[in-house]
Design a protein around this motif. Structure first.
Motif, PDB file in Angstrom:
ATOM      1  N   LEU C  72       0.780  -1.072  -0.062  1.00  0.00           N
ATOM      2  CA  LEU C  72      -0.071  -0.021   0.015  1.00  0.00           C
ATOM      3  C   LEU C  72       1.108   1.286  -0.092  1.00  0.00           C
ATOM      4  CD1 LEU C  72      -2.862  -1.072   2.451  1.00  0.00           C
ATOM      5  CD2 LEU C  72      -3.004  -0.796  -0.259  1.00  0.00           C
ATOM      6  N   ALA C  73       1.853   1.155   0.606  1.00  0.00           N
ATOM      7  CA  ALA C  73       2.796   2.510   0.929  1.00  0.00           C
ATOM      8  C   ALA C  73       3.405   2.641  -0.630  1.00  0.00           C
ATOM      9  CB  ALA C  73       3.812   1.970   1.657  1.00  0.00           C
ATOM     10  N   ALA C  74       3.741   1.376  -1.387  1.00  0.00           N
ATOM     11  CA  ALA C  74       4.627   1.595  -2.544  1.00  0.00           C
ATOM     12  C   ALA C  74       3.385   2.224  -3.366  1.00  0.00           C
ATOM     13  CB  ALA C  74       4.935   0.427  -3.089  1.00  0.00           C
ATOM     14  N   ASP C  75       2.096   1.885  -3.238  1.00  0.00           N
ATOM     15  CA  ASP C  75       1.017   2.161  -4.246  1.00  0.00           C
ATOM     16  C   ASP C  75       0.642   3.875  -4.155  1.00  0.00           C
ATOM     17  OD1 ASP C  75      -1.205  -0.595  -3.513  1.00  0.00           O
ATOM     18  OD2 ASP C  75       0.381  -0.608  -5.037  1.00  0.00           O
ATOM     19  N   LEU C  76       1.172   4.142  -3.144  1.00  0.00           N
ATOM     20  CA  LEU C  76       0.933   5.826  -2.907  1.00  0.00           C
ATOM     21  C   LEU C  76       2.129   6.557  -3.637  1.00  0.00           C
ATOM     22  CD1 LEU C  76      -0.755   5.993   0.510  1.00  0.00           C
ATOM     23  CD2 LEU C  76      -1.745   6.375  -1.601  1.00  0.00           C
ATOM     24  N   LYS C  77       2.899   5.620  -3.991  1.00  0.00           N
ATOM     25  CA  LYS C  77       4.202   6.271  -4.636  1.00  0.00           C
ATOM     26  C   LYS C  77       4.298   6.401  -5.980  1.00  0.00           C
ATOM     27  CE  LYS C  77       7.234   6.633  -0.510  1.00  0.00           C
ATOM     28  NZ  LYS C  77       6.653   5.531   0.299  1.00  0.00           N
ATOM     29  N   ALA C  78       3.071   5.846  -6.798  1.00  0.00           N
ATOM     30  CA  ALA C  78       2.649   5.568  -8.022  1.00  0.00           C
ATOM     31  C   ALA C  78       3.349   7.083  -8.721  1.00  0.00           C
ATOM     32  CB  ALA C  78       1.515   5.637  -8.433  1.00  0.00           C
ATOM     33  N   PRO C  79       3.764   7.044 -10.231  1.00  0.00           N
ATOM     34  CA  PRO C  79       4.369   8.056 -10.999  1.00  0.00           C
ATOM     35  C   PRO C  79       3.004   9.075 -11.053  1.00  0.00           C
ATOM     36  CG  PRO C  79       4.626   5.928 -12.150  1.00  0.00           C
ATOM     37  CD  PRO C  79       4.023   5.657 -10.794  1.00  0.00           C
ATOM     38  N   GLY C  80       3.519  10.281 -10.953  1.00  0.00           N
ATOM     39  CA  GLY C  80       2.512  11.272 -11.175  1.00  0.00           C
ATOM     40  C   GLY C  80       1.814  11.444 -12.538  1.00  0.00           C
ATOM     41  N   GLY C  81       0.721  12.216 -12.670  1.00  0.00           N
ATOM     42  CA  GLY C  81       0.077  12.228 -13.936  1.00  0.00           C
ATOM     43  C   GLY C  81      -1.585  12.021 -13.745  1.00  0.00           C
TER      44      GLY C  81
END
Lengths: 302, 323, 408
Positions: C72-81
């Motif tokens: 989940l923590a990594a999910d919130l660091k998805a690339p922007g856009g």
């Protein structure tokens, strides 16, 4: 014994009396039917005015409470999250209309200038084409926008501007042609007699003289473009977030009204009313403004 | 004796000046005109190409077939064509007398002081977006129709057989009435213009002969403005035929031929707007083909309107100037 | 890791599901796993992908809460856009809330979800104009065939679980109506036309039903909610319901058709004497009246997230080819329920977009992420087994170079 002598029957007098009686009864009859017919006209005036007044009244009554600072500055929010607004739709409408105007006004006016100056067969065909284009149902324009732009480049503000521009172009062309044709030939001929080239004549004489008609036409075309819903439904996809870039999907006021009008959530419906009031006010301001501007510029000419 | 800008060479050839700026100017305008024409051609070609598969796969019978059931491969659009014609008919049947009466009232009956304000108000309402009318119709007028108007009409006119079924509010009648409200300003504006330009000598002559106001209208003014009124009528019809969102919001979207004014129905534009996003293949082609059919009808009506209004304008202007 | 399924993965038949993993004997097992997991997480975090070889459909193997938290923590660091998605209006209240929450936590990425109906979402997905689609019924073989072969396989994962309520507008009736399969079929195929018809009064003896015509309110667009409802009608009336189970139904001419769940709900609200099918969230949030429906065990059940969960628990193993959960038995099961499915390509064409899609969907479909928002909106959080299967499937999504896009 007194004898009362009646005057002999005078056929002329009898005829005159008969005619007068007939005329009097005819006049009575015609006055009655005239009153009835004119009364019906008054009634029809009332029937026509009542719903129109009702529309304005309801849009004002239900839309004004929706207007708040948040309404104008916040984008739409999900159901249940308070303080939603229509700022994303306002931005989308502004950007799309601006692009459409930026492209269609020069193209339309130049085309109108061509039509005003030329009476060839090509011009006649083009004039007919422009007239035909004004009659195309807006949903078909939306289909064209989808086929031409969305299929190849995806949903975007540009696709919406393309569709709206397609609707505005023939209106501006015909309005421009009418305005340019209204410039008296004497002015053109005088300029050319002084040795001016046609381009200079167009720029210095025709355009300024026709400006009132041109501005009226452009403002009316913009008012029409602002209100079109069906073409946008098929081309811009919608966006819950604020989006300034026309290469991405955008939201627009007519789309928001259409979607939120049939919502069970009362605050979404209120957003629709508020947006409807905003659109109506802008369109009316443009229409009234174009008339005032045209009248003012006409007066200045005199 | 200097000329403006560079000296222009003398006439050559058939007496035309071949100065480049002028030719460049004319060529530039011509290019723009061709661009616009190309856009129109592109439109037509794109729509026709997308619609062709419907005709090649299904022939032409689907245009007049009355069963719309895409899941079973049936694409009859007759219910929608009929729905379009019926809603337009309701709107026009109401708008022509009421619009004309309003135009007459505005041109002759209303006191001169409030005449400009009232006329401008009615005409400005032609610019209000159709989605606003749809919103008002759905939320304000539909309950009124459900609770008051439709029950009243059913008891008063049920014998005509046009008011069968329960009152729902939304349906054919509401859609027709919303269209009427939308096209009345157009009808009034154009009619009023052509009524106002009937020559005053003719009006005065009739009055001198002892005609009442209604007789003047009926015998002199309306016949004189006849072509223009016809133009107004066709313009209003054209707008009603192509209207999409306001109708889709209030018509009930039922893909069947309506047997009552109170029944839900559908029009070609409402069919397209509701089903376009989910259609593929033959169904998509059929939708675009239906749009093409609508386009042909709308264009014919609108072209007739423009020609009539334009030709009346020049004729009555000519009359006024005594030519 | 193998071993017997934990208490929180075995759902007792016929009773309420145990969806709180911290109850009873599961607690000790979780503590043990946490201890192992914390040690292992330090090692695993150095690796770019986790190995996950589970293929069974009920026992997921990747589900420690620490593991979940890492994803989940990594999910919130998805690339922007920004992502575009469209489809089901059944799931729209949930998706709107979840994606709004996601963007508030990861302000770089916006998920623009438009509710246009399951059918239009699938068409948009086939045409490649959206990054992922949502539909209440998975794509069938015909629809899958329209996806270009070059795009590769299509992944369909459940994203929420909800119920379809029978909402009605009956002036003067304050009691809750009881309806069953045959009656609903009769109303919606046009054979029952009046509210005081004998079939309806027989089920509601203590209610005074008006002598007024029924207006059925249905969908005008291609709808997954229509599929779930017609699937129920067909399952409950195998011989008498002839209109089939599909996203588009040939409703009778008396039915008023409106696009979208919200449109049907609004139409019911403004039409007295009407009845229609709307997702439960719309009905509850707008305080509409809705019926208690008879299920396969003979009980009249009111739709709530609990009763929907009970129905789903009768059939824990769902997949894109076996997805129907309508009319399962059980004392407390509400029969008209279904999963909603997120549809995406297994081979993403673009690393950035692909990473955005899988991370958003992973966050949305797991506890601690989007699923936390489900109960307040009257959806049911996905069962744990479904959640871990989702993660397994999302871990198979790769970018153009073959790189796995879902990371911790």
């Amino acid at each position: 014994m007194t004898v009362v002598l009646e005057p002999p029957a005078d056929p002329t007098l009898e005829r005159r009396a008969a005619i007068q009686a007939a005329a009097a009864s005819s006049l009575r009859r015609r006055k009655v039917s005239s009153s009835v017919a004119l009364g019906v006209c008054w009634l029809f005036l009332a029937i026509a005015v009542v719903p129109l007044v009702a529309v304005v009244y309801y849009v004002l009554a239900k839309g004004l409470p929706a207007w708040s600072t948040d309404f104008f500055t916040q984008p739409t929010k999900p159901e249940g999250v308070a303080a939603g607004g229509v700022w994303n739709a306002i931005v989308g409408t502004m950007v799309i209309t601006a692009i459409a105007v930026a492209v269609t006004v020069p193209v339309g006016l130049l085309c109108g200038l061509y039509l005003a100056e030329s009476d060839s067969g090509v011009a006649a065909t083009l004039r007919f084409t422009a007239d035909v284009m004004t009659g195309i149902p807006s949903i078909t324009v939306g289909i064209f926008g989808y086929i031409a732009i969305v299929r190849n480049f995806g949903y975007s503000g540009y696709a919406g501007a393309f569709a709206i521009g397609f609707i505005m172009l023939p209106v501006i062309t015909r309005a421009g042609e009418t305005a340019f044709r209204g410039v008296p030939h004497s002015l053109n001929e005088a300029a050319m007699a002084l040795g001016a080239r046609k381009a200079t004549v167009a720029r210095r004489i025709v355009l300024p003289t026709a400006l009132p008609g041109v501005i009226t036409g452009v403002l009316l075309a913009v008012a029409r473009g602002l209100g079109e819903t069906a073409p946008l439904l098929l081309t811009i996809f919608g966006n819950q977030f604020l989006q300034w870039s026309p290469s991405k999907p955008m939201e627009a006021l007519p789309i928001l009204i259409y979607n939120d009008s049939s919502q069970p959530y009362a605050d979404q419906v209120q957003l629709a009313w508020g947006a409807a009031l905003l659109l109506m006010v802008v369109v009316l301001v443009l229409s009234i403004g174009s008339r005032l501007l045209a009248a003012h510029l006409q007066k200045e000419r005199r | 004796m200097t000329s403006v800008g560079t000296a222009l060479p003398g006439p050559r050839g058939r007496g035309r000046r071949f100065s480049l700026p002028d030719n460049g100017y004319r060529a530039g305008l011509y290019a723009v005109a061709l661009l616009v024409a190309a856009l129109a051609v592109w439109f037509l070609v794109a729509i026709v190409i997308q619609a062709v598969p419907a005709f090649s796969t299904l022939g032409f019978s689907w245009i007049v077939s009355k069963t719309w059931n895409p899941a079973h491969g049936q694409f009859g659009i007759l219910p929608f064509i009929l729905g379009t014609l019926e809603t337009t008919a309701i709107a026009v049947v109401l708008a022509v007398p009421i619009g004309l009466g309003t135009a007459v009232a505005l041109a002759f009956l209303v006191p001169a002081r409030i005449r400009p304000a009232l006329s401008t108000t009615v005409e400005l309402l032609a610019a209000v977006p159709s989605v606003v009318y749809g919103l008002w119709g759905l939320i304000v007028l539909a309950p009124v129709f459900h609770n008051t108007v439709e029950p009243f009409l059913t008891t008063a006119f049920g014998w005509t057989g046009l008011f069968g079924g329960p009152s729902r509010g939304v349906g054919l009648l509401l859609a027709g009435v919303i269209l009427f409200v939308m096209i009345v300003p157009t009808m009034v504006a154009v009619s009023r213009d052509v009524i106002a330009v009937v020559p005053t000598e003719q009006v005065e002559g009739a009055v001198a002969l002892g005609a009442t106001r209604w007789q003047v209208l009926r015998k002199v003014v309306l016949p004189g403005a006849r072509t223009g009124i016809l133009g107004a009528f066709t313009l209003a019809t054209g707008r009603a035929l192509g209207e999409t969102v306001a109708v889709a919001m209030v018509i009930g979207n039922s893909p069947y031929i309506a047997h009552s004014l109170k029944a839900p129905a559908a029009t070609v534009p409402s069919l397209i707007v509701n089903n376009f996003g989910e259609s593929t293949g033959t169904e998509l082609s059929v939708l675009i083909g239906a749009g093409l059919v609508l386009l042909v009808i709308g264009v014919l009506v609108n072209s007739a309107a423009r020609w009539l209004v334009w030709s009346t304008g020049t004729r009555s202007a000519g009359l006024e100037l005594g030519r | 890791m193998g071993g017997p399924s934990g208490a929180y993965e075995t759902i007792p038949k016929g009773g309420a599901p145990v969806n709180n993993p911290k109850s009873g004997g599961a607690r000790r097992r979780i503590l043990a796993l946490l201890a192992i997991g914390t040690a292992g997480a330090a090692l695993l975090s150095a690796c770019s992908s986790s190995s996950n070889t589970s293929t069974s459909t009920t026992a997921g193997s990747g589900g420690t809460t620490a593991d979940n938290a890492a994803y989940l923590a990594a999910d919130l660091k998805a690339p922007g856009g920004s992502l575009n998605a469209s489809g089901s209006t059944f799931v729209q209240p949930f998706f709107n809330a979840a994606f709004y929450k996601y963007t508030s936590l990861n302000q770089a990425l916006q998920v623009n979800y438009q509710g246009v109906g399951s059918g239009a979402g699938i068409t948009a997905f086939e045409g490649g104009t959206v990054a992922f689609a949502a539909s209440d019924v998975p794509m069938n073989a015909t629809e899958l065939a329209k996806v270009p072969a070059s795009s590769g396989a299509v992944l369909q994962i459940p994203d929420t679980l909800g119920g379809v309520s029978m909402a009605y507008n009956l002036p003067g009736v304050s009691q809750r109506l009881r309806l069953d399969g045959p009656t609903l079929a009769g109303i919606f195929d046009g054979s029952i036309t009046m509210w005081n018809a004998p079939q309806i009064t027989a089920l509601n003896p203590r209610v005074t039903l008006p002598a007024h015509a029924i207006t059925p309110e249905v969908r005008a667009d291609s709808s997954g909610t229509t599929y779930i409802f017609s699937d129920y009608l067909k399952t409950a009336n195998p011989t008498t319901w002839t209109l089939g189970a599909s996203k588009t139904i040939a409703w009778p001419p008396t039915a008023v058709q409106t696009p979208k769940n919200s449109g049907v709900a609004a139409s019911i609200q403004s039409s007295p004497y009407s009845i229609g099918y709307v997702e439960l969230s719309y009905a509850i949030q707008n305080k509409m009246s809705y019926a208690a429906v008879k299920n396969a065990s003979g009980a009249y059940v009111v739709p709530t997230s609990t009763t929907v969960a009970a129905d789903a628990s009768q059939k824990p193993a769902v997949s894109a080819t076996d997805f129907s959960i309508v009319d399962q038995g059980g004392a407390t099961s509400y029969p008209i329920a279904g999963y909603s499915w997120a549809i995406l390509l297994q081979k993403q064409a673009n690393n950035t977009t692909g990473a955005q899609v899988v991370k958003v969907l992973d966050w949305t479909t797991h506890d601690g992420g989007g699923q936390e928002l489900a109960p307040s909106l009257h959806y049911v959080p996905l069962p744990t087994a479904v959640q871990s299967r989702n993660r397994t499937q999302l871990l198979t999504v790769t970018g153009p170079g073959g790189k796995v896009l879902l990371t911790k």
